[in-house]
Every structure is written in structure tokens, then in C-alpha cells.
Motif scaffolding. Sequence first.
Motif, PDB file in Angstrom:
ATOM      1  N   GLY A   3       1.909 -19.004   3.769  1.00 13.49           N
ATOM      2  CA  GLY A   3       2.026 -17.959   4.904  1.00 13.49           C
ATOM      3  C   GLY A   3       1.258 -16.621   4.423  1.00 13.49           C
ATOM      4  N   ARG A   4       1.014 -15.868   5.401  1.00  7.66           N
ATOM      5  CA  ARG A   4       0.367 -14.471   4.959  1.00  7.66           C
ATOM      6  C   ARG A   4       0.974 -13.681   4.188  1.00  7.66           C
ATOM      7  NH1 ARG A   4      -2.570 -11.951  10.012  1.00  7.66           N
ATOM      8  NH2 ARG A   4      -3.763 -13.512   9.741  1.00  7.66           N
ATOM      9  N   ARG A   5       0.236 -13.152   3.147  1.00  8.11           N
ATOM     10  CA  ARG A   5       1.007 -12.481   2.234  1.00  8.11           C
ATOM     11  C   ARG A   5       1.664 -11.321   2.777  1.00  8.11           C
ATOM     12  NH1 ARG A   5      -1.833  -8.948  -3.175  1.00  8.11           N
ATOM     13  NH2 ARG A   5       0.206  -7.926  -3.454  1.00  8.11           N
ATOM     14  N   ARG A   6       2.774 -10.550   2.181  1.00 10.59           N
ATOM     15  CA  ARG A   6       3.539  -9.470   2.537  1.00 10.59           C
ATOM     16  C   ARG A   6       3.268  -8.402   1.634  1.00 10.59           C
ATOM     17  NH1 ARG A   6       7.561 -10.014   6.458  1.00 10.59           N
ATOM     18  NH2 ARG A   6       8.043 -12.454   7.092  1.00 10.59           N
ATOM     19  N   TRP A   7       2.681  -7.225   2.239  1.00 10.62           N
ATOM     20  CA  TRP A   7       2.356  -6.242   1.562  1.00 10.62           C
ATOM     21  C   TRP A   7       3.352  -5.195   1.183  1.00 10.62           C
ATOM     22  CZ3 TRP A   7      -2.210  -6.389  -1.124  1.00 10.62           C
ATOM     23  CH2 TRP A   7      -3.303  -7.531  -0.662  1.00 10.62           C
ATOM     24  N   SER A   8       3.575  -4.680   0.449  1.00  9.60           N
ATOM     25  CA  SER A   8       4.546  -3.646   0.080  1.00  9.60           C
ATOM     26  C   SER A   8       4.297  -2.250   0.580  1.00  9.60           C
ATOM     27  CB  SER A   8       5.083  -3.423  -1.299  1.00  9.60           C
ATOM     28  OG  SER A   8       4.098  -2.841  -2.339  1.00  9.60           O
ATOM     29  N   THR A   9       5.054  -1.424   1.014  1.00  8.98           N
ATOM     30  CA  THR A   9       4.614  -0.009   1.500  1.00  8.98           C
ATOM     31  C   THR A   9       3.857   0.521   0.366  1.00  8.98           C
ATOM     32  OG1 THR A   9       6.858   0.199   2.665  1.00  8.98           O
ATOM     33  CG2 THR A   9       5.770   2.149   2.257  1.00  8.98           C
ATOM     34  N   VAL A  30      -6.262   2.374  11.209  1.00  9.02           N
ATOM     35  CA  VAL A  30      -5.134   1.355  10.787  1.00  9.02           C
ATOM     36  C   VAL A  30      -5.830  -0.055  10.589  1.00  9.02           C
ATOM     37  CG1 VAL A  30      -3.116  -0.087  11.159  1.00  9.02           C
ATOM     38  CG2 VAL A  30      -3.142   2.493  11.496  1.00  9.02           C
ATOM     39  N   ARG A  31      -6.899  -0.165  11.463  1.00  8.90           N
ATOM     40  CA  ARG A  31      -7.662  -1.507  11.575  1.00  8.90           C
ATOM     41  C   ARG A  31      -8.496  -1.682  10.251  1.00  8.90           C
ATOM     42  NH1 ARG A  31     -11.101  -2.581  16.740  1.00  8.90           N
ATOM     43  NH2 ARG A  31      -8.895  -2.801  17.619  1.00  8.90           N
ATOM     44  N   LYS A  32      -9.223  -0.517   9.835  1.00  9.84           N
ATOM     45  CA  LYS A  32     -10.039  -0.469   8.704  1.00  9.84           C
ATOM     46  C   LYS A  32      -9.133  -0.871   7.355  1.00  9.84           C
ATOM     47  CE  LYS A  32     -13.772   2.379  10.203  1.00  9.84           C
ATOM     48  NZ  LYS A  32     -14.505   3.812   9.538  1.00  9.84           N
ATOM     49  N   LEU A  37      -6.984  -4.889   3.419  1.00  5.50           N
ATOM     50  CA  LEU A  37      -5.964  -5.611   2.795  1.00  5.50           C
ATOM     51  C   LEU A  37      -5.939  -7.237   3.024  1.00  5.50           C
ATOM     52  CD1 LEU A  37      -3.035  -3.113   3.757  1.00  5.50           C
ATOM     53  CD2 LEU A  37      -3.876  -3.741   1.306  1.00  5.50           C
ATOM     54  N   GLY A  38      -7.029  -7.606   4.179  1.00  8.61           N
ATOM     55  CA  GLY A  38      -6.951  -8.917   4.375  1.00  8.61           C
ATOM     56  C   GLY A  38      -6.021  -9.489   5.277  1.00  8.61           C
ATOM     57  N   THR A  39      -5.339  -8.396   6.180  1.00  8.29           N
ATOM     58  CA  THR A  39      -4.124  -8.993   7.174  1.00  8.29           C
ATOM     59  C   THR A  39      -4.754  -8.214   8.333  1.00  8.29           C
ATOM     60  OG1 THR A  39      -1.813  -8.561   7.496  1.00  8.29           O
ATOM     61  CG2 THR A  39      -2.961  -6.683   6.523  1.00  8.29           C
ATOM     62  N   ASP A  40      -3.600  -8.385   9.306  1.00 11.18           N
ATOM     63  CA  ASP A  40      -3.949  -7.612  10.647  1.00 11.18           C
ATOM     64  C   ASP A  40      -3.346  -6.526  10.870  1.00 11.18           C
ATOM     65  OD1 ASP A  40      -1.369  -8.322  12.219  1.00 11.18           O
ATOM     66  OD2 ASP A  40      -1.953 -10.420  11.395  1.00 11.18           O
ATOM     67  N   SER A  41      -3.535  -5.614  11.840  1.00  6.82           N
ATOM     68  CA  SER A  41      -2.979  -4.177  11.975  1.00  6.82           C
ATOM     69  C   SER A  41      -1.586  -4.417  12.387  1.00  6.82           C
ATOM     70  CB  SER A  41      -3.609  -3.516  13.396  1.00  6.82           C
ATOM     71  OG  SER A  41      -4.885  -3.509  12.678  1.00  6.82           O
ATOM     72  N   SER A  42      -1.028  -5.606  12.964  1.00  7.13           N
ATOM     73  CA  SER A  42       0.326  -5.386  13.383  1.00  7.13           C
ATOM     74  C   SER A  42       1.310  -5.635  12.237  1.00  7.13           C
ATOM     75  CB  SER A  42       0.659  -6.983  14.388  1.00  7.13           C
ATOM     76  OG  SER A  42       0.108  -8.164  13.597  1.00  7.13           O
ATOM     77  N   SER A  43       0.872  -6.325  11.350  1.00  7.95           N
ATOM     78  CA  SER A  43       1.765  -6.371   9.980  1.00  7.95           C
ATOM     79  C   SER A  43       1.930  -4.948   9.347  1.00  7.95           C
ATOM     80  CB  SER A  43       0.951  -7.230   9.022  1.00  7.95           C
ATOM     81  OG  SER A  43      -0.035  -6.898   8.561  1.00  7.95           O
ATOM     82  N   LEU A  44       1.070  -4.178   9.556  1.00 13.22           N
ATOM     83  CA  LEU A  44       1.068  -2.761   8.994  1.00 13.22           C
ATOM     84  C   LEU A  44       2.115  -1.994   9.909  1.00 13.22           C
ATOM     85  CD1 LEU A  44      -2.550  -1.907   7.900  1.00 13.22           C
ATOM     86  CD2 LEU A  44      -0.606  -3.002   6.605  1.00 13.22           C
ATOM     87  N   ARG A  46       4.831  -2.745  10.912  1.00 14.85           N
ATOM     88  CA  ARG A  46       6.367  -3.070  10.486  1.00 14.85           C
ATOM     89  C   ARG A  46       6.683  -1.874   9.415  1.00 14.85           C
ATOM     90  NH1 ARG A  46       4.148  -8.207   9.557  1.00 14.85           N
ATOM     91  NH2 ARG A  46       4.398  -9.784  11.155  1.00 14.85           N
ATOM     92  N   HIS A  47       5.505  -1.336   8.624  1.00 16.15           N
ATOM     93  CA  HIS A  47       6.068  -0.344   8.002  1.00 16.15           C
ATOM     94  C   HIS A  47       5.674   1.185   8.482  1.00 16.15           C
ATOM     95  CE1 HIS A  47       5.868  -3.133   4.123  1.00 16.15           C
ATOM     96  NE2 HIS A  47       5.047  -3.818   5.118  1.00 16.15           N
ATOM     97  N   PHE A  48       4.685   1.274   9.174  1.00 10.07           N
ATOM     98  CA  PHE A  48       4.474   2.714   9.746  1.00 10.07           C
ATOM     99  C   PHE A  48       4.208   2.638  11.500  1.00 10.07           C
ATOM    100  CE2 PHE A  48       2.845   2.661   5.507  1.00 10.07           C
ATOM    101  CZ  PHE A  48       3.612   3.522   4.996  1.00 10.07           C
ATOM    102  N   ARG A  49       4.695   3.568  12.157  1.00  7.42           N
ATOM    103  CA  ARG A  49       4.829   3.343  13.604  1.00  7.42           C
ATOM    104  C   ARG A  49       3.269   3.420  13.899  1.00  7.42           C
ATOM    105  NH1 ARG A  49       9.311   7.248  15.155  1.00  7.42           N
ATOM    106  NH2 ARG A  49       8.476   8.565  13.466  1.00  7.42           N
ATOM    107  N   ASP A  50       2.431   4.418  13.454  1.00  3.21           N
ATOM    108  CA  ASP A  50       1.346   4.806  13.801  1.00  3.21           C
ATOM    109  C   ASP A  50       0.342   5.406  12.849  1.00  3.21           C
ATOM    110  OD1 ASP A  50       2.098   7.550  13.625  1.00  3.21           O
ATOM    111  OD2 ASP A  50       2.563   7.473  15.865  1.00  3.21           O
ATOM    112  N   LYS A  51      -0.855   5.882  13.182  1.00  2.00           N
ATOM    113  CA  LYS A  51      -1.665   6.128  12.002  1.00  2.00           C
ATOM    114  C   LYS A  51      -1.319   7.549  11.480  1.00  2.00           C
ATOM    115  CE  LYS A  51      -6.344   8.510  11.813  1.00  2.00           C
ATOM    116  NZ  LYS A  51      -7.573   8.490  12.209  1.00  2.00           N
ATOM    117  N   THR A  52      -0.891   8.428  12.302  1.00  2.79           N
ATOM    118  CA  THR A  52      -0.274   9.518  11.967  1.00  2.79           C
ATOM    119  C   THR A  52       0.948   9.625  10.807  1.00  2.79           C
ATOM    120  OG1 THR A  52      -0.778  10.726  14.136  1.00  2.79           O
ATOM    121  CG2 THR A  52       0.757  11.904  12.573  1.00  2.79           C
ATOM    122  N   GLU A  53       1.703   8.681  11.104  1.00  2.00           N
ATOM    123  CA  GLU A  53       2.980   8.576  10.027  1.00  2.00           C
ATOM    124  C   GLU A  53       2.546   7.851   8.821  1.00  2.00           C
ATOM    125  OE1 GLU A  53       6.266   5.335  10.257  1.00  2.00           O
ATOM    126  OE2 GLU A  53       7.105   7.063  11.351  1.00  2.00           O
TER     127      GLU A  53
END
Length: 217
Positions: A3-9, A30-32, A37-44, A46-53
Motif C-alpha cells: 500500500g501507499r505510505r501514509r505520511w504523518s502530519t 499542494v500538488r508540488k 512526498l511521492g503521493t497524490d494531493s487527495s492523500s494530503l 485528509r490532513h488539511f482541507r486546503d492550501k490556506t489551512e
Amino acid sequence: MAGRRRWSTDEILDTATELLSTSDAESFSVRKLAAALGTDSSSLYRHFRDKTELLRAIADRILLAAMDGYCPEGDWKQRITAVALRLRDAFGRQPQLAAIWGRYASSGTGSRLVMEEVLQALRTSGLPDEEIPARYHRIAILLASLIASEAGISTITPQEYEQGMELFRVAVLGADPERFPALAHFARDVRPLGADRRAAFEEIIAAHLDYVETATP
């Protein structure tokens, strides 16, 4: 298939801070961050609603670092000055993040620690309670402005600095005394914006706190 690695906050914020150390908030995305991190934006998300947060969380980490180990000492003006210098030093180590703090207000623990200490210090100043929120607001604006301004200067390259100094010399030393008599008179003593920043920072904070003191009963 693994499975894809889960990154901590914290890992996400570490990488985001590293990216921002070589860029600014406008070019950051967020895409950059996901690509780094070698993942996709959707996984991030889950931790932050958007770039501003996400940017607010990064700014709050700087505030947390600034307040780490802080113990109130001295009178109310000394306490606020100590917090101001801690914030200056913390953002001075990561100047690209100073503008983020000024633009994206944080609501995290770091922000609460700073607000609590400044408000507590103002409560011991003798100001009436009804005046303290407004005084706090002015102090916060002053600190954010000074720190962001200083950070902007500290991020320029040596070449940009030399070019700026040359333009400064031309503007000041080359001033026509008939058209700019005051500038010509003080030309050899006027200093560029980048000079003696720490002393200027402390003097401006002290002057503002002296002004606040005049309002106390």
C-alpha cells in the motif's frame, strides 16, 4: 502489492517547510508538496482541507518554536519585548515563512501561546480591560509588519543587495541640493533599509510600548 505510505502530519509539514525555504507562498501548491512526498494531493487533504489551512499550520509551528522554553520575566514591557524578539529570531531563521504568518493568521497552539502572553502582559500594565484587545491588535500588526519587512530584505541575494546599495548611493549622494535640499544635507548620514535592523526593531517596539504606557491611568 504494497500500500501507499501514509505520511504523518509532522512529516507533511516538515516537507512543506523545506519547499517553502526555497520558494514563496504564491508558487507553493499542494500538488508540488504531494509530488515531493511521492503521493497524490487527495492523500494530503485528509490532513488539511486546503492550501490556506496548510500554510496556517506551517506558520503556527514557527510560533511554537519561538515560544518553546519561554518564561515570563520582568515588567509588562519587557515581557512583550522578549516575545517580539523571539518571534523575530524564529522567523529570521526561516525568513520565507514570515510573510505567510502575516498573511495567513494561525489559530493553533503557537498562536494561542503568543496571544496569551501578550494579553497577560498588557493586563499587568494598568490598562483598563476594555482597552486591552485594541492595544493587542496594534502590537500584533506592528510585529507582523516589522518581521515580514525584515525577512524580505534577508532573502535577497548578494548580487541583489549590491545592486540595491548602488541604487541607494545614486539616489542619496547624487541628489540635486536645489531640488532635494534636506536629502542633500543628510546624504552622508542616511542609512539604507538593510542597516542595523535589530536596533531599529527594538527601538520601534520600545517606542510603541512607551506610547501604550501613556494611556494607562
